[in-house]
Design an enzyme around this catalytic site. Structure first.
Site, PDB file in Angstrom:
ATOM      1  N   ASP A   1       1.164  -1.576   0.291  1.00 46.64           N
ATOM      2  CA  ASP A   1       0.017  -0.186   0.216  1.00 46.64           C
ATOM      3  C   ASP A   1       0.930   1.593  -0.012  1.00 46.64           C
ATOM      4  OD1 ASP A   1      -1.640   2.028   1.256  1.00 46.64           O
ATOM      5  OD2 ASP A   1      -2.982   0.779   2.050  1.00 46.64           O
TER       6      ASP A   1
ATOM      7  N   SER B   1      -6.233  13.935 -14.463  1.00 48.30           N
ATOM      8  CA  SER B   1      -7.404  13.339 -15.444  1.00 48.30           C
ATOM      9  C   SER B   1      -7.481  15.152 -16.490  1.00 48.30           C
ATOM     10  CB  SER B   1      -7.934  13.341 -14.155  1.00 48.30           C
ATOM     11  OG  SER B   1      -9.434  13.660 -14.744  1.00 48.30           O
ATOM     12  N   ALA B   2      -8.821  14.879 -17.624  1.00 42.32           N
ATOM     13  CA  ALA B   2      -9.141  15.697 -17.382  1.00 42.32           C
ATOM     14  C   ALA B   2     -10.534  16.713 -16.863  1.00 42.32           C
ATOM     15  CB  ALA B   2      -9.418  15.624 -19.194  1.00 42.32           C
TER      16      ALA B   2
ATOM     17  N   TYR C   1     -12.553  13.797  -6.178  1.00 42.98           N
ATOM     18  CA  TYR C   1     -11.369  13.091  -6.318  1.00 42.98           C
ATOM     19  C   TYR C   1     -10.595  14.330  -7.707  1.00 42.98           C
ATOM     20  CZ  TYR C   1     -10.551  10.820 -11.591  1.00 42.98           C
ATOM     21  OH  TYR C   1      -9.809  10.840 -12.312  1.00 42.98           O
TER      22      TYR C   1
ATOM     23  N   LYS D   1      -6.341  15.132  -7.711  1.00 45.22           N
ATOM     24  CA  LYS D   1      -5.999  15.450  -9.006  1.00 45.22           C
ATOM     25  C   LYS D   1      -5.528  16.576  -9.575  1.00 45.22           C
ATOM     26  CE  LYS D   1      -6.623  11.558 -11.124  1.00 45.22           C
ATOM     27  NZ  LYS D   1      -5.472  10.471 -10.573  1.00 45.22           N
TER      28      LYS D   1
ATOM     29  N   ASN E   1     -19.850   2.798 -12.983  1.00 44.80           N
ATOM     30  CA  ASN E   1     -19.901   4.083 -13.801  1.00 44.80           C
ATOM     31  C   ASN E   1     -20.151   4.876 -14.743  1.00 44.80           C
ATOM     32  OD1 ASN E   1     -21.018   4.592 -10.109  1.00 44.80           O
ATOM     33  ND2 ASN E   1     -18.190   4.406 -10.025  1.00 44.80           N
ATOM     34  N   ASN E   2     -19.223   4.088 -15.535  1.00 42.02           N
ATOM     35  CA  ASN E   2     -18.086   4.688 -16.243  1.00 42.02           C
ATOM     36  C   ASN E   2     -19.149   4.268 -17.338  1.00 42.02           C
ATOM     37  OD1 ASN E   2     -15.468   4.804 -15.145  1.00 42.02           O
ATOM     38  ND2 ASN E   2     -16.294   6.700 -15.902  1.00 42.02           N
TER      39      ASN E   2
ATOM     40  N   ASP F   1     -22.128  16.412 -13.911  1.00 43.17           N
ATOM     41  CA  ASP F   1     -21.363  15.902 -15.318  1.00 43.17           C
ATOM     42  C   ASP F   1     -21.128  17.428 -16.289  1.00 43.17           C
ATOM     43  OD1 ASP F   1     -21.416  13.350 -16.055  1.00 43.17           O
ATOM     44  OD2 ASP F   1     -22.830  12.695 -16.458  1.00 43.17           O
TER      45      ASP F   1
HETATM   46  C1  UD1 Z   1     -14.951  10.254 -15.844  1.00 49.14           C
HETATM   47  C2  UD1 Z   1     -14.067  11.592 -14.477  1.00 49.14           C
HETATM   48  C3  UD1 Z   1     -13.317  11.326 -15.096  1.00 49.14           C
HETATM   49  C4  UD1 Z   1     -12.712  10.338 -15.033  1.00 49.14           C
HETATM   50  C5  UD1 Z   1     -13.277   8.900 -15.550  1.00 49.14           C
HETATM   51  C6  UD1 Z   1     -12.773   8.157 -16.336  1.00 49.14           C
HETATM   52  C7  UD1 Z   1     -15.194  14.296 -13.680  1.00 49.14           C
HETATM   53  C8  UD1 Z   1     -16.201  14.952 -14.215  1.00 49.14           C
HETATM   54  N1  UD1 Z   1     -15.256  12.975 -15.187  1.00 49.14           N
HETATM   55  O1  UD1 Z   1     -15.594  11.555 -16.524  1.00 49.14           O
HETATM   56  O2  UD1 Z   1     -12.782  12.556 -14.382  1.00 49.14           O
HETATM   57  O3  UD1 Z   1     -11.212  10.072 -15.379  1.00 49.14           O
HETATM   58  O4  UD1 Z   1     -14.508   9.031 -15.411  1.00 49.14           O
HETATM   59  O5  UD1 Z   1     -13.185   7.157 -14.711  1.00 49.14           O
HETATM   60  O6  UD1 Z   1     -14.610  13.746 -12.631  1.00 49.14           O
HETATM   61  N2  UD1 Z   1     -22.824   8.359 -18.839  1.00 49.14           N
HETATM   62  C9  UD1 Z   1     -24.835   7.698 -19.311  1.00 49.14           C
HETATM   63  N3  UD1 Z   1     -24.843   6.866 -18.049  1.00 49.14           N
HETATM   64  C10 UD1 Z   1     -24.036   6.181 -17.831  1.00 49.14           C
HETATM   65  C11 UD1 Z   1     -22.188   6.083 -17.877  1.00 49.14           C
HETATM   66  C12 UD1 Z   1     -22.143   7.723 -17.551  1.00 49.14           C
HETATM   67  O7  UD1 Z   1     -25.052   8.450 -19.656  1.00 49.14           O
HETATM   68  O8  UD1 Z   1     -24.559   4.710 -17.684  1.00 49.14           O
HETATM   69  C13 UD1 Z   1     -22.754   9.387 -19.841  1.00 49.14           C
HETATM   70  C14 UD1 Z   1     -22.041  10.623 -18.774  1.00 49.14           C
HETATM   71  O9  UD1 Z   1     -23.155  11.119 -17.785  1.00 49.14           O
HETATM   72  C15 UD1 Z   1     -20.846  11.090 -19.642  1.00 49.14           C
HETATM   73  C16 UD1 Z   1     -20.786  10.147 -20.132  1.00 49.14           C
HETATM   74  O10 UD1 Z   1     -21.424   8.937 -20.670  1.00 49.14           O
HETATM   75  O11 UD1 Z   1     -21.517  12.025 -20.162  1.00 49.14           O
HETATM   76  C17 UD1 Z   1     -19.498   9.501 -19.870  1.00 49.14           C
HETATM   77  O12 UD1 Z   1     -20.064   9.094 -18.669  1.00 49.14           O
HETATM   78  P1  UD1 Z   1     -18.361   8.441 -17.479  1.00 49.14           P
HETATM   79  O13 UD1 Z   1     -17.811   7.486 -18.423  1.00 49.14           O
HETATM   80  O14 UD1 Z   1     -18.185   8.094 -16.378  1.00 49.14           O
HETATM   81  O15 UD1 Z   1     -17.098   9.150 -17.680  1.00 49.14           O
HETATM   82  P2  UD1 Z   1     -16.482  10.762 -17.756  1.00 49.14           P
HETATM   83  O16 UD1 Z   1     -17.550  11.412 -16.460  1.00 49.14           O
HETATM   84  O17 UD1 Z   1     -16.316  11.941 -18.517  1.00 49.14           O
END
Ligand code: UD1
Length: 341
Positions: free
Chosen positions: A61, A126-127, A151, A155, A201-202, A301
Protein backbone atom coordinates in the site's frame (compact mmCIF):
# COMPACT_ATOMS: atom_id res chain seq x y z
CA UNK A 1 21.26 -1.35 -19.79
CA UNK A 2 17.52 -0.96 -19.80
CA UNK A 3 15.97 1.47 -17.36
CA UNK A 4 13.54 0.43 -14.66
CA UNK A 5 10.11 1.99 -14.24
CA UNK A 6 8.02 1.49 -11.12
CA UNK A 7 4.31 1.36 -11.88
CA UNK A 8 2.22 2.00 -8.77
CA UNK A 9 -1.26 0.61 -9.22
CA UNK A 10 0.23 -1.45 -12.02
CA UNK A 11 -2.27 -4.32 -11.73
CA UNK A 12 -5.25 -2.10 -12.55
CA UNK A 13 -6.90 -1.12 -15.82
CA UNK A 14 -4.55 1.63 -17.00
CA UNK A 15 -1.49 0.35 -15.12
CA UNK A 16 -1.61 -3.08 -16.75
CA UNK A 17 -1.83 -1.65 -20.26
CA UNK A 18 1.04 0.74 -19.51
CA UNK A 19 3.14 -2.13 -18.15
CA UNK A 20 2.67 -4.05 -21.42
CA UNK A 21 3.70 -1.08 -23.56
CA UNK A 22 6.73 -0.28 -21.39
CA UNK A 23 7.98 -3.86 -21.52
CA UNK A 24 7.42 -4.04 -25.25
CA UNK A 25 9.42 -0.80 -25.58
CA UNK A 26 12.37 -2.38 -23.74
CA UNK A 27 11.92 -1.08 -20.19
CA UNK A 28 12.09 -3.17 -17.05
CA UNK A 29 8.97 -2.73 -14.94
CA UNK A 30 8.28 -3.26 -11.26
CA UNK A 31 4.55 -3.54 -10.60
CA UNK A 32 3.28 -2.57 -7.15
CA UNK A 33 -0.36 -2.73 -6.11
CA UNK A 34 -2.47 -3.24 -3.00
CA UNK A 35 -5.23 -4.96 -5.02
CA UNK A 36 -7.88 -2.82 -3.37
CA UNK A 37 -9.75 -2.40 -6.66
CA UNK A 38 -8.57 -5.32 -8.78
CA UNK A 39 -7.49 -8.94 -8.65
CA UNK A 40 -4.55 -10.60 -10.41
CA UNK A 41 -6.44 -11.13 -13.70
CA UNK A 42 -4.74 -8.25 -15.50
CA UNK A 43 -1.31 -8.96 -14.04
CA UNK A 44 -1.57 -12.55 -15.32
CA UNK A 45 -2.71 -11.17 -18.69
CA UNK A 46 0.31 -8.85 -18.82
CA UNK A 47 2.63 -11.81 -18.31
CA UNK A 48 0.93 -13.73 -21.12
CA UNK A 49 0.97 -10.82 -23.58
CA UNK A 50 4.62 -9.98 -22.95
CA UNK A 51 5.80 -13.55 -22.47
CA UNK A 52 7.52 -12.38 -19.29
CA UNK A 53 6.93 -14.58 -16.27
CA UNK A 54 9.52 -12.69 -14.24
CA UNK A 55 7.89 -9.26 -13.86
CA UNK A 56 8.34 -8.29 -10.21
CA UNK A 57 5.03 -7.83 -8.40
CA UNK A 58 5.05 -6.18 -4.98
CA UNK A 59 1.84 -6.30 -2.92
CA UNK A 60 1.89 -3.11 -0.93
CA UNK A 61 0.00 0.00 0.00
CA UNK A 62 1.53 3.31 -1.03
CA UNK A 63 0.04 4.93 2.07
CA UNK A 64 2.50 2.82 4.07
CA UNK A 65 5.62 4.99 4.09
CA UNK A 66 7.91 2.21 5.33
CA UNK A 67 6.74 -0.05 2.51
CA UNK A 68 7.41 2.68 -0.06
CA UNK A 69 10.91 3.20 1.33
CA UNK A 70 11.59 -0.52 1.24
CA UNK A 71 10.41 -0.72 -2.36
CA UNK A 72 12.82 1.99 -3.47
CA UNK A 73 15.59 0.31 -1.45
CA UNK A 74 14.94 -3.07 -3.02
CA UNK A 75 14.86 -1.87 -6.63
CA UNK A 76 16.92 0.70 -8.53
CA UNK A 77 14.06 2.80 -9.91
CA UNK A 78 14.74 5.32 -12.68
CA UNK A 79 11.18 6.64 -12.92
CA UNK A 80 7.88 6.06 -11.21
CA UNK A 81 4.45 6.23 -12.82
CA UNK A 82 1.89 6.81 -10.10
CA UNK A 83 -1.56 5.33 -10.71
CA UNK A 84 -2.34 4.02 -7.23
CA UNK A 85 -5.47 5.98 -6.29
CA UNK A 86 -9.21 5.74 -5.82
CA UNK A 87 -11.12 6.93 -8.88
CA UNK A 88 -14.89 6.81 -8.38
CA UNK A 89 -16.27 10.33 -8.58
CA UNK A 90 -19.55 9.62 -6.75
CA UNK A 91 -17.88 7.63 -3.98
CA UNK A 92 -15.45 10.50 -3.43
CA UNK A 93 -18.37 12.85 -2.80
CA UNK A 94 -19.82 10.41 -0.24
CA UNK A 95 -16.49 9.58 1.41
CA UNK A 96 -14.15 12.54 0.94
CA UNK A 97 -11.84 11.70 3.85
CA UNK A 98 -11.20 8.24 2.45
CA UNK A 99 -10.26 9.82 -0.89
CA UNK A 100 -8.07 12.56 0.55
CA UNK A 101 -6.24 10.16 2.87
CA UNK A 102 -5.55 7.59 0.21
CA UNK A 103 -4.89 9.67 -2.89
CA UNK A 104 -2.84 12.37 -1.20
CA UNK A 105 -0.85 10.32 1.32
CA UNK A 106 0.21 7.70 -1.21
CA UNK A 107 1.52 10.34 -3.60
CA UNK A 108 3.26 12.28 -0.83
CA UNK A 109 5.10 9.10 0.15
CA UNK A 110 6.22 8.62 -3.44
CA UNK A 111 7.41 12.22 -3.69
CA UNK A 112 9.21 12.03 -0.37
CA UNK A 113 11.34 9.12 -1.52
CA UNK A 114 11.64 10.43 -5.08
CA UNK A 115 13.22 13.65 -3.84
CA UNK A 116 15.72 11.71 -1.75
CA UNK A 117 16.66 9.51 -4.68
CA UNK A 118 16.36 12.09 -7.46
CA UNK A 119 13.82 9.90 -9.20
CA UNK A 120 11.56 11.10 -12.04
CA UNK A 121 7.82 11.07 -11.49
CA UNK A 122 4.96 10.73 -13.95
CA UNK A 123 1.57 11.49 -12.43
CA UNK A 124 -1.67 10.11 -13.76
CA UNK A 125 -3.95 13.14 -13.87
CA UNK A 126 -7.30 13.73 -15.47
CA UNK A 127 -9.26 16.11 -17.65
CA UNK A 128 -11.45 16.54 -14.59
CA UNK A 129 -8.99 19.29 -13.53
CA UNK A 130 -10.53 21.53 -16.24
CA UNK A 131 -14.02 21.30 -14.69
CA UNK A 132 -16.67 22.86 -16.97
CA UNK A 133 -14.45 24.55 -19.58
CA UNK A 134 -15.30 27.97 -21.03
CA UNK A 135 -14.20 26.87 -24.48
CA UNK A 136 -13.47 23.54 -26.14
CA UNK A 137 -11.17 21.92 -27.03
CA UNK A 138 -9.08 22.49 -23.93
CA UNK A 139 -5.36 23.07 -24.11
CA UNK A 140 -2.93 22.66 -21.23
CA UNK A 141 -3.18 26.46 -20.84
CA UNK A 142 -6.93 26.33 -20.25
CA UNK A 143 -7.67 27.31 -16.67
CA UNK A 144 -8.16 24.65 -14.05
CA UNK A 145 -11.61 25.25 -12.61
CA UNK A 146 -12.63 24.53 -9.02
CA UNK A 147 -12.92 20.77 -8.71
CA UNK A 148 -16.45 19.38 -8.82
CA UNK A 149 -15.62 16.39 -6.59
CA UNK A 150 -13.07 15.38 -3.94
CA UNK A 151 -11.68 12.97 -6.54
CA UNK A 152 -11.07 15.89 -8.92
CA UNK A 153 -9.64 17.90 -6.07
CA UNK A 154 -7.08 15.18 -5.35
CA UNK A 155 -5.98 15.27 -9.00
CA UNK A 156 -5.46 19.03 -8.84
CA UNK A 157 -3.66 18.82 -5.51
CA UNK A 158 -1.36 16.01 -6.63
CA UNK A 159 -0.43 17.99 -9.75
CA UNK A 160 0.54 20.85 -7.44
CA UNK A 161 2.49 18.55 -5.11
CA UNK A 162 4.51 17.38 -8.09
CA UNK A 163 5.08 20.88 -9.50
CA UNK A 164 6.24 22.18 -6.11
CA UNK A 165 8.56 19.22 -5.54
CA UNK A 166 10.16 19.70 -8.94
CA UNK A 167 10.59 23.39 -8.17
CA UNK A 168 12.04 22.81 -4.70
CA UNK A 169 14.52 20.19 -5.90
CA UNK A 170 15.58 22.50 -8.75
CA UNK A 171 14.83 19.79 -11.23
CA UNK A 172 16.58 16.92 -9.42
CA UNK A 173 13.11 15.42 -9.55
CA UNK A 174 11.57 15.92 -12.97
CA UNK A 175 7.83 15.59 -13.33
CA UNK A 176 5.22 15.04 -16.00
CA UNK A 177 1.47 15.13 -15.44
CA UNK A 178 -0.61 13.40 -18.10
CA UNK A 179 -4.22 14.57 -18.17
CA UNK A 180 -6.32 11.71 -19.47
CA UNK A 181 -9.62 12.26 -21.20
CA UNK A 182 -11.92 9.20 -21.27
CA UNK A 183 -9.91 5.98 -21.53
CA UNK A 184 -11.98 3.12 -22.96
CA UNK A 185 -11.55 -0.27 -24.60
CA UNK A 186 -9.16 -3.10 -23.92
CA UNK A 187 -6.01 -4.71 -25.23
CA UNK A 188 -6.59 -6.33 -28.67
CA UNK A 189 -5.57 -9.69 -27.16
CA UNK A 190 -8.63 -9.42 -24.83
CA UNK A 191 -6.34 -10.62 -22.03
CA UNK A 192 -6.46 -7.36 -20.08
CA UNK A 193 -9.16 -4.74 -19.68
CA UNK A 194 -11.38 -2.91 -17.24
CA UNK A 195 -12.83 -4.91 -14.31
CA UNK A 196 -15.38 -2.65 -12.64
CA UNK A 197 -16.61 -3.80 -9.25
CA UNK A 198 -20.37 -3.69 -8.83
CA UNK A 199 -22.45 -1.42 -11.02
CA UNK A 200 -20.15 0.46 -13.42
CA UNK A 201 -20.12 4.26 -13.17
CA UNK A 202 -18.45 4.75 -16.52
CA UNK A 203 -20.24 4.60 -19.82
CA UNK A 204 -18.45 1.89 -21.79
CA UNK A 205 -18.41 -0.81 -19.09
CA UNK A 206 -22.13 -0.12 -18.62
CA UNK A 207 -22.68 -0.52 -22.36
CA UNK A 208 -20.79 -3.81 -22.60
CA UNK A 209 -22.46 -5.21 -19.48
CA UNK A 210 -25.86 -4.30 -20.90
CA UNK A 211 -25.01 -5.92 -24.22
CA UNK A 212 -23.93 -9.15 -22.50
CA UNK A 213 -27.10 -9.19 -20.37
CA UNK A 214 -25.62 -8.35 -16.97
CA UNK A 215 -27.57 -5.04 -16.93
CA UNK A 216 -31.04 -4.59 -18.24
CA UNK A 217 -30.88 -1.17 -19.78
CA UNK A 218 -28.40 1.65 -20.28
CA UNK A 219 -29.59 5.05 -19.07
CA UNK A 220 -28.28 7.89 -21.20
CA UNK A 221 -27.97 10.71 -18.72
CA UNK A 222 -29.50 13.78 -20.33
CA UNK A 223 -30.54 14.52 -23.93
CA UNK A 224 -31.11 18.24 -23.50
CA UNK A 225 -27.51 19.43 -23.38
CA UNK A 226 -26.41 22.24 -25.71
CA UNK A 227 -24.66 19.75 -28.03
CA UNK A 228 -25.54 18.66 -31.60
CA UNK A 229 -27.68 15.67 -30.50
CA UNK A 230 -28.41 16.81 -26.94
CA UNK A 231 -26.19 14.18 -25.24
CA UNK A 232 -22.83 14.95 -23.61
CA UNK A 233 -19.67 14.99 -25.69
CA UNK A 234 -16.38 13.46 -24.52
CA UNK A 235 -12.97 12.60 -25.89
CA UNK A 236 -12.88 8.79 -25.73
CA UNK A 237 -9.35 7.51 -26.07
CA UNK A 238 -8.30 3.95 -26.70
CA UNK A 239 -6.55 2.45 -23.68
CA UNK A 240 -3.60 1.18 -25.75
CA UNK A 241 -3.13 4.61 -27.34
CA UNK A 242 -3.25 6.12 -23.85
CA UNK A 243 -0.74 3.56 -22.57
CA UNK A 244 1.62 4.34 -25.45
CA UNK A 245 1.62 8.00 -24.44
CA UNK A 246 3.28 6.94 -21.19
CA UNK A 247 6.14 5.29 -23.06
CA UNK A 248 6.76 8.51 -24.99
CA UNK A 249 6.63 10.55 -21.77
CA UNK A 250 8.98 8.21 -19.89
CA UNK A 251 11.41 8.27 -22.80
CA UNK A 252 11.34 12.06 -22.84
CA UNK A 253 12.11 12.13 -19.12
CA UNK A 254 14.79 9.48 -19.04
CA UNK A 255 16.50 10.60 -22.23
CA UNK A 256 16.86 14.15 -20.90
CA UNK A 257 14.57 15.64 -23.56
CA UNK A 258 12.27 17.68 -21.30
CA UNK A 259 12.15 21.40 -22.06
CA UNK A 260 10.93 22.23 -18.58
CA UNK A 261 11.45 20.25 -15.40
CA UNK A 262 7.67 19.98 -14.93
CA UNK A 263 5.50 19.43 -17.97
CA UNK A 264 1.82 18.76 -18.53
CA UNK A 265 0.24 17.03 -21.51
CA UNK A 266 -3.33 16.37 -22.52
CA UNK A 267 -3.79 12.76 -23.55
CA UNK A 268 -6.78 12.73 -25.84
CA UNK A 269 -7.74 12.37 -29.48
CA UNK A 270 -9.09 15.84 -30.20
CA UNK A 271 -12.31 14.20 -31.41
CA UNK A 272 -15.61 14.88 -29.62
CA UNK A 273 -18.05 11.96 -29.54
CA UNK A 274 -21.51 12.15 -28.01
CA UNK A 275 -23.02 9.44 -25.82
CA UNK A 276 -25.54 8.65 -28.54
CA UNK A 277 -22.85 8.49 -31.22
CA UNK A 278 -20.86 6.11 -29.05
CA UNK A 279 -23.87 3.87 -28.49
CA UNK A 280 -24.65 3.84 -32.22
CA UNK A 281 -21.03 3.05 -33.09
CA UNK A 282 -21.00 0.22 -30.55
CA UNK A 283 -24.15 -1.30 -32.07
CA UNK A 284 -22.86 -0.97 -35.62
CA UNK A 285 -19.33 -2.32 -35.18
CA UNK A 286 -20.44 -5.26 -33.05
CA UNK A 287 -23.65 -5.97 -34.99
CA UNK A 288 -26.05 -5.86 -32.06
CA UNK A 289 -28.85 -3.79 -30.56
CA UNK A 290 -28.44 -2.17 -27.19
CA UNK A 291 -31.31 -1.63 -24.81
CA UNK A 292 -31.16 2.02 -23.79
CA UNK A 293 -33.37 4.85 -22.62
CA UNK A 294 -32.98 8.53 -21.98
CA UNK A 295 -32.81 9.51 -18.31
CA UNK A 296 -32.34 12.78 -16.40
CA UNK A 297 -28.93 14.43 -16.33
CA UNK A 298 -26.37 13.05 -13.88
CA UNK A 299 -25.25 15.58 -11.27
CA UNK A 300 -21.80 17.01 -11.89
CA UNK A 301 -21.55 16.10 -15.60
CA UNK A 302 -20.13 18.75 -17.91
CA UNK A 303 -21.89 19.07 -21.25
CA UNK A 304 -18.87 18.85 -23.53
CA UNK A 305 -15.14 18.46 -23.10
CA UNK A 306 -12.46 17.26 -25.47
CA UNK A 307 -8.74 17.72 -25.80
CA UNK A 308 -6.52 19.78 -27.96
CA UNK A 309 -3.72 17.17 -28.11
CA UNK A 310 -1.33 19.32 -30.19
CA UNK A 311 1.27 19.65 -27.44
CA UNK A 312 1.52 15.89 -26.91
CA UNK A 313 1.55 15.33 -30.68
CA UNK A 314 4.40 17.78 -31.17
CA UNK A 315 6.50 17.41 -28.03
CA UNK A 316 6.02 13.73 -27.23
CA UNK A 317 5.78 12.67 -30.87
CA UNK A 318 2.72 10.67 -29.89
CA UNK A 319 -0.76 10.64 -31.30
CA UNK A 320 -3.89 8.57 -30.78
CA UNK A 321 -4.27 6.16 -33.68
CA UNK A 322 -7.20 3.86 -33.07
CA UNK A 323 -10.70 4.60 -34.29
CA UNK A 324 -13.66 4.63 -31.91
CA UNK A 325 -14.98 1.58 -33.77
CA UNK A 326 -11.79 -0.46 -33.21
CA UNK A 327 -11.82 0.52 -29.56
CA UNK A 328 -15.48 -0.39 -29.06
CA UNK A 329 -14.82 -3.75 -30.67
CA UNK A 330 -11.98 -4.37 -28.22
CA UNK A 331 -14.26 -3.42 -25.31
CA UNK A 332 -16.86 -5.94 -26.50
CA UNK A 333 -14.22 -8.67 -27.06
CA UNK A 334 -13.04 -8.14 -23.47
CA UNK A 335 -16.57 -8.38 -22.07
CA UNK A 336 -17.09 -11.63 -24.01
CA UNK A 337 -13.74 -12.93 -22.78
CA UNK A 338 -14.86 -12.24 -19.18
CA UNK A 339 -18.09 -14.08 -19.83
CA UNK A 340 -16.12 -17.02 -21.23
CA UNK A 341 -17.69 -16.60 -24.67
C1 UD1 B 1 -15.34 10.47 -15.31
C2 UD1 B 1 -14.56 11.43 -14.48
C3 UD1 B 1 -13.16 11.53 -15.03
C4 UD1 B 1 -12.54 10.17 -15.12
C5 UD1 B 1 -13.42 9.28 -15.99
C6 UD1 B 1 -12.89 7.88 -16.14
C7 UD1 B 1 -15.26 13.66 -13.67
C8 UD1 B 1 -16.18 14.80 -13.87
N1 UD1 B 1 -15.30 12.70 -14.55
O1 UD1 B 1 -15.51 11.07 -16.60
O2 UD1 B 1 -12.38 12.35 -14.24
O3 UD1 B 1 -11.25 10.27 -15.68
O4 UD1 B 1 -14.70 9.23 -15.40
O5 UD1 B 1 -12.94 7.19 -14.94
O6 UD1 B 1 -14.54 13.64 -12.73
N2 UD1 B 1 -23.11 8.18 -19.08
C9 UD1 B 1 -24.40 7.75 -19.35
N3 UD1 B 1 -24.85 6.62 -18.75
C10 UD1 B 1 -24.06 5.88 -17.90
C11 UD1 B 1 -22.74 6.31 -17.63
C12 UD1 B 1 -22.30 7.48 -18.23
O7 UD1 B 1 -25.13 8.38 -20.11
O8 UD1 B 1 -24.54 4.85 -17.39
C13 UD1 B 1 -22.60 9.41 -19.74
C14 UD1 B 1 -22.22 10.50 -18.78
O9 UD1 B 1 -23.30 11.31 -18.47
C15 UD1 B 1 -21.14 11.22 -19.59
C16 UD1 B 1 -20.51 10.11 -20.45
O10 UD1 B 1 -21.44 9.06 -20.44
O11 UD1 B 1 -21.72 12.14 -20.44
C17 UD1 B 1 -19.19 9.62 -19.91
O12 UD1 B 1 -19.34 9.28 -18.55
P1 UD1 B 1 -18.20 8.51 -17.74
O13 UD1 B 1 -17.76 7.31 -18.50
O14 UD1 B 1 -18.69 8.30 -16.36
O15 UD1 B 1 -16.97 9.51 -17.76
P2 UD1 B 1 -16.90 11.07 -17.32
O16 UD1 B 1 -17.97 11.41 -16.38
O17 UD1 B 1 -16.75 11.87 -18.56
Amino acid sequence: MSKTVLVSGGAGFIGSHVTVELIQAGYEVVVADNFSNCDTTCFEGVKKITGREDIPLVRMDFCDEAAVRKLFADYAIDAVIHFAAYKAVGESVAEPVKYYKNNLQSFLNVLDVAQEKGCNVLFSSSATVYGEPDTVPVTEQSPRKPATSPYGNTKQMCEDFLRDTVLATKGLVKGIALRYFNPIGAHPSALIGELPRGVPNNLVPFITQTAIGKRECLSIFGNDYPTPDGTCQRDYIDIVDLARAHVFAVRRMLDGKMEQDYEIFNVGTGRPVSVLELVNAFEKVNGLKLNYKFAPRRAGDVSAIWADPTLANEKLGWRAERSVEETLKSAWDWEKHLAGK
